[in-house]
Design a protein around this motif. Sequence first.
Motif, PDB file in Angstrom:
ATOM      1  N   GLU A 177       0.833  -1.200   0.000  1.00  0.00           N
ATOM      2  CA  GLU A 177       0.000   0.000   0.000  1.00  0.00           C
ATOM      3  C   GLU A 177       0.865   1.246   0.000  1.00  0.00           C
ATOM      4  O   GLU A 177       1.890   1.329   0.686  1.00  0.00           O
ATOM      5  CB  GLU A 177      -0.888  -0.011   1.246  1.00  0.00           C
ATOM      6  CG  GLU A 177      -1.878   1.143   1.318  1.00  0.00           C
ATOM      7  CD  GLU A 177      -2.745   1.086   2.550  1.00  0.00           C
ATOM      8  OE1 GLU A 177      -2.519   1.897   3.488  1.00  0.00           O
ATOM      9  OE2 GLU A 177      -3.634   0.208   2.594  1.00  0.00           O
ATOM     10  N   LYS A 218       1.690   4.639   1.246  1.00  0.00           N
ATOM     11  CA  LYS A 218       1.352   5.332   2.490  1.00  0.00           C
ATOM     12  C   LYS A 218       0.884   6.757   2.242  1.00  0.00           C
ATOM     13  O   LYS A 218       0.158   7.331   3.071  1.00  0.00           O
ATOM     14  CB  LYS A 218       2.566   5.330   3.421  1.00  0.00           C
ATOM     15  CG  LYS A 218       2.953   3.941   3.907  1.00  0.00           C
ATOM     16  CD  LYS A 218       4.145   3.991   4.837  1.00  0.00           C
ATOM     17  CE  LYS A 218       4.514   2.588   5.332  1.00  0.00           C
ATOM     18  NZ  LYS A 218       5.700   2.621   6.217  1.00  0.00           N
ATOM     19  N   ASN A 219       1.279   7.340   1.126  1.00  0.00           N
ATOM     20  CA  ASN A 219       0.879   8.721   0.825  1.00  0.00           C
ATOM     21  C   ASN A 219      -0.591   8.812   0.401  1.00  0.00           C
ATOM     22  O   ASN A 219      -1.252   9.829   0.639  1.00  0.00           O
ATOM     23  CB  ASN A 219       1.753   9.307  -0.283  1.00  0.00           C
ATOM     24  CG  ASN A 219       3.196   9.445   0.159  1.00  0.00           C
ATOM     25  OD1 ASN A 219       3.469   9.760   1.321  1.00  0.00           O
ATOM     26  ND2 ASN A 219       4.122   9.215  -0.757  1.00  0.00           N
ATOM     27  N   GLY A 238      -2.837   5.918   0.723  1.00  0.00           N
ATOM     28  CA  GLY A 238      -3.663   4.933   1.417  1.00  0.00           C
ATOM     29  C   GLY A 238      -4.242   3.886   0.480  1.00  0.00           C
ATOM     30  O   GLY A 238      -5.141   3.132   0.864  1.00  0.00           O
TER      31      GLY A 238
END
Length: 446
Positions: free
Chosen positions: A86, A88-89, A91
Amino acid sequence: MDNNATRILDHCLDWLKECIDTRVKYYFELVEDSCVLPSLDLSGNENSGLREWMRRYELNQDECFIVMLSIAPMIRPEILDVLFTENKNTGKRYTEFGGSPENSQLGGFVPTIQTALFLLAGGDLGRRLAVMRIFRPTHFLFKNRILEGPEKGEAVISLQTALKFTSEALYELLWQEEYHPDLRADFPAKRVMTRLSWDDLVLSPSVKSQVMEIRTWMQHEEKITEEWGMKKFLKSGYRALFHGPPGTGKTLTAGLIGNALGRDVYRIDLSMIVSKYIGETEKNLAGLFDQAENKNWVLFFDEADALFGKRTQTQSSNDRFANQEVSYLLQRVEDFPGLVILASNFKGNMDPAFMRRFQSLIYFPVPKPEQRLRLWESSLKQCLKIADDVDLEAISRRYELAGGEIVNVVRSVAIMVAARSDVEVRAKDVDVAVRKELQKDGRVVS
């Protein structure tokens, strides 16, 4: 799959995993070196159906990679788990990694064309465009129905298309077996199989001669068209119309021709083809012909006048679309490179445009008394004991029955004999069964 094939498959999947790990590590800047994917070594002399399959199609490294990527979700899905990462920036999953969202809900990552492009090319646009050539509908992976492709006529395949093997290619690759599809929603045809032989087919000499002509053409078509140079004059394939009353041997003949040629015969289920919605009939037929095109199948359209009937004068939009359907059918049948057999009870119901394009028009009449006697003897006398009061010759002269009707009578007779725990057929058994068969279509029983 034999041990050698299993070992080769493991070797190829290990290579795929190494390639994926290399690309992902480089993408996340976990390694500083330039991203050079390892090469697949398929050298060796050990017998393996998988290796021979790859060599037969002369797969290059990119094609081997795409084939293994398409197989991985079924054999070793854990190889693709790293692509579930995934961002992280956002989602969300990384767009670059591709993947089919509707299928990934089942628990595993289903690679798409975008997945293959990312893994093989990364951010290299020139390399990406080179790999995209593989995903054109004209590439043999799609043309030969190894991978599931787009609708016929589409020039570009979507990057969101999941990479999936067709069932027939999967059987051939993994088990070196031929896949025989059966009737289902996306395949409106059922395989015709028979345990009977040419000796069981009772036809007049003239009809049998015409049937043998079909078999001879299909057996020697390549010699006639290629070696003798007649390809520019003669279209590939063969189109035949079998017409005549029900039960006269049309379906059996189609099955025997398929057996003689070593080809599967598929009887088309017209109820699954014909649609009241505009364009759906053509779409259903297109899917069937596309699947059959490279399979050497014999296509058998029973009761074909329901689909290939006469065109009407255009008086409404419905007439116009109906006529378009017939024209489309005409074109697909004429362009099909294999054997197409149409069967009809009434030749007069067929569109004249089809008649001109058939290489054979064969009439299957109700058998004559001497032929009916052969049918009675082969189906009844060879299987059961016949009482002295049963005169098959007289029965053959008296009752005008087609071969299929005689088979129905024999079934009824067998039931009556079995019900009284007997092994002998009596004259009354035959008489009762014949009368019941004749009454089915309202024929007078004298």
